[in-house]
Structures are given as C-alpha cells and as structure tokens.
Scaffold this motif. Sequence first.
Motif, PDB file in Angstrom:
ATOM      1  N   UNK A  30     106.329 -21.695  40.393  1.00 44.54           N
ATOM      2  CA  UNK A  30     106.368 -21.619  41.860  1.00 44.54           C
ATOM      3  C   UNK A  30     105.346 -22.548  42.489  1.00 44.54           C
ATOM      4  N   UNK A  31     104.126 -22.520  41.945  1.00 44.31           N
ATOM      5  CA  UNK A  31     103.058 -23.352  42.506  1.00 44.31           C
ATOM      6  C   UNK A  31     103.415 -24.822  42.337  1.00 44.31           C
TER       7      UNK A  31
ATOM      8  N   UNK B  60     101.961 -11.517  42.963  1.00 41.06           N
ATOM      9  CA  UNK B  60     101.628 -11.528  44.387  1.00 41.06           C
ATOM     10  C   UNK B  60     101.191 -12.909  44.838  1.00 41.06           C
ATOM     11  N   UNK B  61     100.360 -13.547  44.032  1.00 34.25           N
ATOM     12  CA  UNK B  61      99.794 -14.853  44.367  1.00 34.25           C
ATOM     13  C   UNK B  61     100.902 -15.885  44.594  1.00 34.25           C
ATOM     14  N   UNK B  62     101.878 -15.905  43.667  1.00 30.89           N
ATOM     15  CA  UNK B  62     102.982 -16.857  43.785  1.00 30.89           C
ATOM     16  C   UNK B  62     103.753 -16.670  45.082  1.00 30.89           C
ATOM     17  N   UNK B  63     103.979 -15.402  45.428  1.00 32.41           N
ATOM     18  CA  UNK B  63     104.735 -15.113  46.652  1.00 32.41           C
ATOM     19  C   UNK B  63     103.935 -15.503  47.892  1.00 32.41           C
TER      20      UNK B  63
ATOM     21  N   UNK C 202     104.932 -18.485  50.573  1.00 35.25           N
ATOM     22  CA  UNK C 202     105.419 -17.735  51.735  1.00 35.25           C
ATOM     23  C   UNK C 202     106.768 -17.097  51.429  1.00 35.25           C
ATOM     24  N   UNK C 203     106.879 -16.570  50.231  1.00 30.98           N
ATOM     25  CA  UNK C 203     108.078 -15.876  49.732  1.00 30.98           C
ATOM     26  C   UNK C 203     109.343 -16.731  49.865  1.00 30.98           C
ATOM     27  N   UNK C 204     109.178 -18.047  49.711  1.00 31.03           N
ATOM     28  CA  UNK C 204     110.362 -18.898  49.744  1.00 31.03           C
ATOM     29  C   UNK C 204     110.710 -19.349  48.333  1.00 31.03           C
ATOM     30  N   UNK C 205     111.999 -19.464  48.075  1.00 30.68           N
ATOM     31  CA  UNK C 205     112.461 -19.922  46.774  1.00 30.68           C
ATOM     32  C   UNK C 205     112.151 -21.411  46.620  1.00 30.68           C
ATOM     33  N   UNK C 206     111.632 -21.783  45.446  1.00 24.84           N
ATOM     34  CA  UNK C 206     111.306 -23.184  45.192  1.00 24.84           C
ATOM     35  C   UNK C 206     112.422 -23.809  44.361  1.00 24.84           C
TER      36      UNK C 206
ATOM     37  N   UNK D 204     116.141 -23.018  40.305  1.00 24.33           N
ATOM     38  CA  UNK D 204     115.504 -22.275  41.393  1.00 24.33           C
ATOM     39  C   UNK D 204     114.523 -21.237  40.849  1.00 24.33           C
ATOM     40  N   UNK D 205     113.387 -21.153  41.528  1.00 24.62           N
ATOM     41  CA  UNK D 205     112.365 -20.185  41.130  1.00 24.62           C
ATOM     42  C   UNK D 205     112.165 -19.241  42.311  1.00 24.62           C
ATOM     43  N   UNK D 206     112.357 -17.948  42.057  1.00 22.72           N
ATOM     44  CA  UNK D 206     112.298 -16.976  43.140  1.00 22.72           C
ATOM     45  C   UNK D 206     110.989 -16.193  43.069  1.00 22.72           C
ATOM     46  N   UNK D 207     110.252 -16.155  44.164  1.00 22.85           N
ATOM     47  CA  UNK D 207     108.986 -15.407  44.162  1.00 22.85           C
ATOM     48  C   UNK D 207     109.232 -13.925  43.851  1.00 22.85           C
ATOM     49  N   UNK D 208     108.230 -13.311  43.227  1.00 24.17           N
ATOM     50  CA  UNK D 208     108.324 -11.873  42.968  1.00 24.17           C
ATOM     51  C   UNK D 208     109.156 -11.531  41.746  1.00 24.17           C
TER      52      UNK D 208
END
Lengths: 337, 498
Positions: free
Chosen positions: A84-85, A139-142, A146-150, A250-254
């Motif tokens: 995600x980062x 939590x950090x990744x989200x 901003x809870x957006x899919x990368x 696609x990488x989804x937060x959470x």
Amino acid sequence: MENTTLNKAKKPSFGLHKLLALSVLVILYVFFSIFGNNFLSWDTLINILNASYYIGFMAIGVTFVIITGGIDLSLGTTLMTSALIGGAAYNMLGWSIAASLVLTILTATAFGILNGVMVAYLKLPPFIATLGSQMVGMGFGAIVTKVMTMRYPTVGTEDAWFKYVFYMTDPNSPIGRFPVGALWLLAAFLVASVLLNQTRFGRYTYAIGSNREAARLSGIKTRRWLALIYTLCGFFSGLAGIFFAAAYTTIIPGTGNGLELLAIAGVVIGGTSMSGGVGSLTGTMIGVFVMSVLKQGLMSMGLQGHWQTFFTGIVVIGAVLLDNYRIAAANRVKKPT
Amino acid sequence: MAEILLQMENIQKYFTGVHALDDAFLSVNYGEVHALVGENGAGKSTLMKILNGIYKKDGGRIIYKGKEVEIDTPQQAQSLGIGMIHQELNLMPHLTVAENIFIGKEPLKGVFLDKKRANIEAGELLRSLNIEIDPAAPVNTLSVAKQQMVEIAKALSYNSELLVMDEPSAALTENEIQELFKFIRNLKNKGNGIIYISHRLDELPEIADRVTVMRDGQYIGSACMKDITKQQIISMMVGRTIYEEPKTKSSVPVDAPVVLDVRELTAGYNVKKVSFTLRKGEILGFAGLMGAGRTETMRALFGADPVESGDIFVNGQKVRIKSPSDAIKHGIGYLSEDRKGFGLAVGLSVRDNCVMTNLEEYTKNLLVDDKRIQEVTEEYIDKIAIKTPSTMQLVKNLSGGNQQKIVVAKWLIRNCDILIFDEPTRGIDVGAKSEIYKLMTKLTEEENKSIIMISSDMPELLRMSDRIMVMCEGRITGELDISEVSQEQIMALATMNM
C-alpha cells in the motif's frame, strides 16, 4: 549403548519428514491428475505456481523466525501495508515504479525491525508483539492511503514491464507466457537456503531456537541476532508484497490478516517445529506447494474455496500429528540407552 | 518410651547403574522433630521422595503407625497422612490462602464453589495452628515465612501426622526462623512427627530432638541432639574412606603468575564480597553446600548475571565483563553444571555445538567453512577422546560423559585459558569421571590452562584441587591449601553461618 548410538546415526531423523511431505505432494498431484478435470496441464501448473509466490516468500522469512522458537503474525498485514505504501508513492506522489518498490521493501523491513526490537530487546512474547504490529500495520496502511485502494501497473500501461518482470512474461514475447515469479521464488529460496545452512546467521538461528541460554553463554549476542532474524522476516514480507501487487494489481487497505496463517501452515506442513531448533526451507517450499496443489486440485474437481480451507486444515493437523508420532517413536528407540 | 510413628528399614534404590540408597534407615517418633543431615548427594532427598511416593523403592520396608505400607504415589502418601513441604513452595501465588489450602478438595455448594465455607474452614484451621493470616489474602502478598506456614497448614488439612520439611529455614530471616520454630514446637506438642532436613547444623540443637546422619546413600547413625556436638555430626557426615588418592601438595609452582584476581564481587542475593585469586596452571576447588552461592559467583564473573560491584583482573589488567561474550574475549570459559539447560544445544549436532563459541573463526567470505569445522571437530574428538559415531550426531544421543567432553571441547576450540568447571562430573558414571579428571590434569599441566572447579563431591575436591575456597551463604568462609586440608575442616567452614 555404543551400538544404539551407531545405529541412530545412520538414519538422521531430520530428512524423514521432508520425505513424507514430498510424498504427500506427489500423491496429491497424482490423485488430482486422475480425478480432477483437466488438472494435468501447463495452465494448471502455472496456476499452482502463481498461487504460491506471495505465500512462498512469507513462508521463507517466517521459517527463520519459527526455527528460533518464535512466531510472526504480522506477515500478512506487513505484506499489504508495504504494498500500500509503495502503491501510494506510485499513485499519489508520482514516484517511479522502481522507487516505489524500494519503498515497499523498506517499509516491510521497518516492520521487521520493529518486531525484532520488541521481541529481542523489549522481551515481549513474539505472539503478542507481532499481533500488535499486525494491527498497527493494518491501521497504518489505511491511514496513509486515506482508505483508498492502490493500483499497480497492469498490462498495456507504460509501466507494464513490472508485471512482465515479477509475474508473467509478455504473451507476445518470443518465450510466450512464462511464470517468471516462479524463478524469483526459486532464487529467493536458494539464497535463503545458503543463508540458513551456510552462514553464521543460519547457525545462530538454529542455536537460539535449540537453546537460547546456551547460545548466550557461548558468547553469541543472541539479542542482536534475534532482532536481525525478525528483520529478515519483514524483508521477505516486503518481497511478498511486490509479488502480490504484480499478481493482483489492486491493493485494498484493511486486508491481509489471515495470509500469515497460510504461510505458517506451509512451514508447519514442511516439518519445522513450532518449539524451535528444527526446520528446513526445503520442507517449507514443499509445504507451500502442498497447499497450492490442494487449492488448484479441489478447484479442478469443482470444489470451491471453503473446501480448500477445510482440507488445508486437515493437512496441517495431520502433518503435526504425524510429526509428534515420529518424535515419540524416535524417543522410544532411544530409551534403552 | 516414645511411640514410633515411622520406620524406614533397609531401603534400597538404584538409578541406572548407581546404588543411590544402600540400607538406608530412618525412625521417627510421635511428637518428635527429627533432623536428617548429610552432604549434597548423601541420599536425603531420594529417601524422602520414596517416603512421598515419587520414587519407587527397590527394597526394604516402610512401617507407618505400626503397619507395613506401600507408597506408590504422592496421593497415597497424602491419604496416609504424610505431608511434604518442599524447599520451593508449591503454592499458587495469585490464589488466596483458602483457595490454596483447599486446592483439589474445594468445598462445594452444588456445582459451585462455596467460597464462604472455604474461608471459614481455612480460618479455623489457621487459628487452631495459632497462625494469624487472613484466609482471603492472595498468597503473594504474604512473607516467605507466612507462605511456608500456609503450605504446612495445607499439608495438615489432609490430617497429616508426619511432616517432611526440606530446608525450611533456608530462605528466611532470623526473626522469621524464630516464628517458624515456635510453630514447629507447637506442632510437636500436638503429637505430630516432623522430619527436618537442614544444612544449618547450628540451628539443629535449638529445634531438633534427634538427628540421623546419611552419607553416600547409607545410614550412618542417629543420636539425641543433646548428646552430640556439631563436630561429631560433621565427622559422621564426611567420615568416609577416600579410595582415590587425594592430592597431598599443590602442583603449582610458587612463582606461577596470577591469571585471575577477583575482588569483592557482589551480585544478586547470594554473592557477597567474594574475593579470590587463580594462578596459572592451578585447579582451584570451590567447596560448599547447596545454595552456598558458588554457581552464582561464577555466573556473575562470567557476565551471565549482572554484577553489582567488585573488580575483576585478568592477567593483571582490570576488565569489565558485562556479558558472556566479554568474558570469552578475555579468555574465560564457563562449563555449566546444567549441561542440557545452559551448556549444550542438545538438538544440534556435535559439530555445531563444538564451534558455537567460535564460529567467527570458522567463517570465510561470509560463509561458514564446514570443511575446517569438520577438521577441528575431528581433531578435538581425537584429542579428548569423545565417543561419537560422527561429527553430525545429535548431542542428545550421546552419554553424559561424552556430552561433558563436548562442552570442554567447545571452550578449548575457543582457546580459553581460564576454564570454570561447575560440577564437572555430576551425573556421569565412574569411568567417564576418571577420564574427565585426566583431561583436567592434562589441561593444567601440559596446556597451561587454569581451572576453577565447583564441586559438591568431597573426594573429587580433594583429589583434583591445588587449593580450596569454601563458601557458605554467599560468602567465602575459608581458603585451604591442599597440603593441610581435611574433610572435617571443609564441612565446618561450609556450615559456618556468618
């Protein structure tokens, strides 16, 4: 007494489990080839390999940790968070894909360092420390995204080489569709095997797992090495993150929690003992492939995901039961000495 | 004439090849405190474990309350009325006094615990023993002495008439000991028999009525406390014939340099201002009873436990040792008394263990050089005659003697000049013992190593040491040259409370 020790030496108890795991793998493959629909094909083999990459990288890293008698529950979320980062740098900051991948690896390694410091220096139980970093990571990744899919580059875009290098070659290229990810996994496995079997790092991994206090009293700086081992595990989660991104785009937060259990299951099926001191990467790789053969095989029989989970569970329990039985049998032989 | 409560006659016990108890005898009357004394390994604990059903006796009779009994499990001992108070208390620290006393036999109301009744009954029991403790208090809020009384109350709640107390005074302060003694006298007056195991010979006249002495698994004799002196007890404890020739004079030249000088080392609760020197080529024996602080001293010296104060000089240079790796850098190696716990990784191979202290040396271009490791392991297998089918053999499959040799090899491969042997022959059979002795002699005489040897085995100390330091309760109580030493002297110093 001399005789019994001599006899014991001829058959090291170590290889037996690997052999068993390997035969389970072969038996499964043959079984599904006969009963599965279209199982014995190049496409299925590619699917089996594809299903193994990210689990495989995590499993390699966590094998080291488990040999020390520890555990890392943060693998799965570290994989997702680091991807995600990296994805955020690529999507939101406009970094090049190469730089983003470096950031992915660095993020995962940082989580490894965090785990290592908590376990080795702050003396937290590995289960608790890594459970904590699992949640922190998720939590950090989200928060960062901003809870957006990368999204990572896909075929047809400018950075498509990313997919060709880490996942599958360009179907239009001279070699056609080839799962390059498998080669990377093989390379990682070979490098990690050298590290585990032929360096001080590896010897100390076994020594710490076998008897940490004896290792310390032998002058080994056990805390430092232990922290390094967790760091390595984090690094491998980062690699897993790259290959996950290459495969799924696609990488989804959470998400991500639960993947670590698949990796740990692979390690355990491969005969690495949760109590430390014993284990091998060859076993781990076999364990990982047992799971993906099971997955593809059940699919070829028309059984869906929950069946795969069900049978993986059975294999894990069976593998450990078998191991317990084997150890008990070995001890019975030893008794008369 | 007092009535006999317990008589153990002609008790025999064998452990794989070792005759641990040979014709042991013990007789305890109602209303008597009977002291049981002997050196470490004299067989006291083994005898008590047989009485408590933990070990099975291989011969002899136990007569309890006039009837011959067989005790196969601790539960049987309990139901007969034999209570055991171990040195390490077996209480659950987070549970209350009442919960501890009634563990396993909790008062119930239907299927639920009846806490109220437990507290009332525990309170009654404690009052009847004149113990002032709140039954609802968690055990970890009590002093050690009070905890001990809870343990005794727990034993008595099974209607025990015979109580075995293993070193009850060891962890207590002077005031607490007086409290405990008062309590024991009270029990005695109620007609209970008490077996009192202690290393503190000075306190026996105060509390015990009779004493039985054991040595090397045998019954040596019993006497009324008022008819016997401490000196006489000591000579009964150590009065064995020494079969192996003891050293008569030190083999270290008078001008041998001091390699290790320890000054006023203080650490933990059991190392108090310990000072000693070690000279080149010397074997310095450390004598003392269990809990004298010898192992703790060496662990502190080796950097395994934190040091509070004191100075260490190696070859005349002051050194700071904060971790085992510091100690090793200065050429100090420590061979733990607990081989499996601290000395070896028994799940790994002979080879891996041998180079564990010195793997840096056997690494080339970041890779471990297995060829040289193989060579050096083979060299030492030869040199100190380790019997193993191969260098890849797992250490747990070797005998105790060979395991000990691997620990030695480990430190020799690291080229340590000062070797601390902690109980080097514990759990090793006679043949392997003499090989270890030969090896130690060779190391000092031919290779110029210096050795500190902690031992609880008196003949071993007398045979191997050039000089002997005696410790008791964390302090050095004496230093004896081998030419003037006697077993009685060592034992007197080892039981000297300062």
